[in-house]
Enzyme design. Structure first.
Site, short mmCIF file in Angstrom:
data_model
loop_
_atom_site.label_atom_id
_atom_site.label_comp_id
_atom_site.label_asym_id
_atom_site.label_seq_id
_atom_site.Cartn_x
_atom_site.Cartn_y
_atom_site.Cartn_z
CB CYS A 65 -0.91 0.01 1.23
SG CYS A 65 -2.04 1.42 1.27
CB CYS B 93 -1.78 4.07 7.91
SG CYS B 93 -3.02 4.52 6.65
CB CYS C 284 -0.65 0.21 8.14
SG CYS C 284 -1.29 -1.11 7.08
CB CYS D 20 -14.67 -8.71 6.81
SG CYS D 20 -16.03 -8.61 7.99
CB CYS E 288 -17.97 -6.53 5.54
SG CYS E 288 -17.30 -4.90 5.94
CB CYS F 65 -18.39 -1.61 8.65
SG CYS F 65 -17.22 -2.29 9.85
NE ARG G 182 -19.12 -5.73 12.68
CZ ARG G 182 -19.93 -6.79 12.59
NH1 ARG G 182 -19.57 -7.95 13.10
NH2 ARG G 182 -21.10 -6.69 11.98
#
Length: 393
Positions: free
Chosen positions: A86, A90, A93, A130, A163, A223, A295
């Protein structure tokens, strides 16, 4: 500084518990469930967050029981369909190409591999599947989108909630996913607007909100939650919940992640957040968004069984289970079934949640709880705390 009104409200809530805890059985939804609000102030939420911890947990438990079956916890499984590489920065991450971690970039998973993982999850009791991809957005990913549409259709045909989390999407991409049968789209806000630039610089807070709007406008359930333990303050945790609880429609699902520090990332050496701060965040999410599924996500594997039970008491009613999260550890199906059984709980079926009313395949009671708002002495007599607008009176 909190206003005098907010402090007075917080004090009133605290005093009210002495009466409420001796008033007999918890009230039913038909007796005292309040209307869902989208106009919470940060001061209100802060006053609730700062309640004595056991009072806060009791309050959240009361709200939870007014709106949902507190003995039900949904089992969800997360599968990484495109790992690593990616371009975003972030700070937490492992999948960012900017940091040296143990995660290596891989090609997108084959459809058959993903469908087999979904079948395994369903066979083990998961009712929501998901799929996550380490992408900034879906621009120029026509082939990837076609694969994902096939995955969504096939998994939805298994009678599972589906999801995805694929980065930013626009309204046209959201419409394609909805047409395929996607149940929910995950796009976390991560933290408060104020703390956000300390964590991420390659995507703005408003871009995240724009994706949430595109998804919601397409008719897909939202979500959206966040991560605690990013070096934020308690007011940042309140700020995150304030943003979520004041969206035009509350998210169907709010994942609460406790940061798992990843070596090689900028936050790799940060001290883990104390459990009581995670618990407080769960509680205020439940109080302000009573119909939402809260969650327990990343970081749960490091919690003791008793800590997890406290989170369930405070209103968490879903967990991620299976073989792993996107890149971190996860409790297994057998372990989680045993845990729920010991605490007298069981799994929530697909499309049974209150926020699934109107969704194709909905299997709940057929209507939302009847709402009758009680205040003051009436609410205390029914088991609430007696404060108007607090979520349990």
């Amino acid at each position: 500084m909190l206003s005098r009104q907010a402090l007075r409200r917080g004090a009133l809530l605290t005093r009210s518990f002495a009466t409420a805890t001796t008033s007999g059985p918890l009230p039913t939804a038909e007796a005292a469930a309040p209307a869902v609000r989208n106009d919470w102030s940060r001061e209100e939420i802060q006053a609730i967050y700062d309640l004595p911890l056991m009072d806060l947990v009791y309050k959240a438990a009361t709200v939870h029981r007014l709106h949902q079956d507190a003995r039900k916890v949904q089992l969800c499984t997360l599968h990484n369909i495109k790992e690593g590489g990616c371009t975003e920065d972030c700070s937490y991450c492992a999948q960012s190409s900017r940091y040296k971690t143990n995660v290596k970039a891989k090609k997108m998973a084959d459809v058959d591999e993903v469908l087999e993982a979904a079948r395994k999850a369903k066979a083990n009791g998961s009712t929501r599947f998901c799929m996550g991809a380490a992408w900034r957005d879906m621009r120029g990913r026509k082939s990837g989108m076609n694969k994902i549409i096939t995955m969504v259709k096939e998994i939805r045909a298994m009678d599972m909630e589906v999801c995805t989390t694929l980065g930013m999407v626009d309204k046209e991409q959201a419409a394609l996913l909805r047409e395929a049968g996607l149940t929910a789209y995950n796009h976390n806000l991560d933290t408060s607007r104020e703390h956000y630039p300390n964590v991420i610089t390659t995507r703005s807070y408003d871009e995240r909100l724009a994706t949430i709007k595109a998804v919601r406008d397409a008719g897909i359930k939202v979500c959206s939650g966040g991560i605690v333990g990013l070096g934020e303050t308690r007011t940042d945790r309140v700020g995150l919940v304030h943003e979520l609880s004041n969206l035009p429609t509350h998210p169907e699902s709010v994942p609460i992640n406790a940061l798992v520090p990843i070596p090689g990332t900028p936050l790799g050496d940060i001290e883990r957040l104390p459990f009581h701060d995670v618990l407080r965040t769960v509680a205020i999410a439940r109080i302000t968004m009573p119909l939402t599924v809260v969650r327990l996500a990343a970081g749960r594997v490091s919690m003791t069984e008793e800590q997890q039970a406290l989170c369930f008491m405070a209103g968490a009613n879903a967990v991620f289970t299976g073989e792993r999260m996107l890149t971190t550890g996860c409790s297994g199906w057998e372990e989680d079934h045993a845990l729920l059984g010991r605490w007298g709980m069981s799994g929530l079926g697909a499309f049974e949640g209150q926020n699934m009313v109107g969704e194709p395949g909905y299997k709940g009671p057929g209507e939302e709880p009847k709402i009758q708002e009680l205040k003051g002495e009436e609410a205390v007599a029914a088991g609430g705390c007696g404060s108007s607008g607090c979520g349990c009176a």
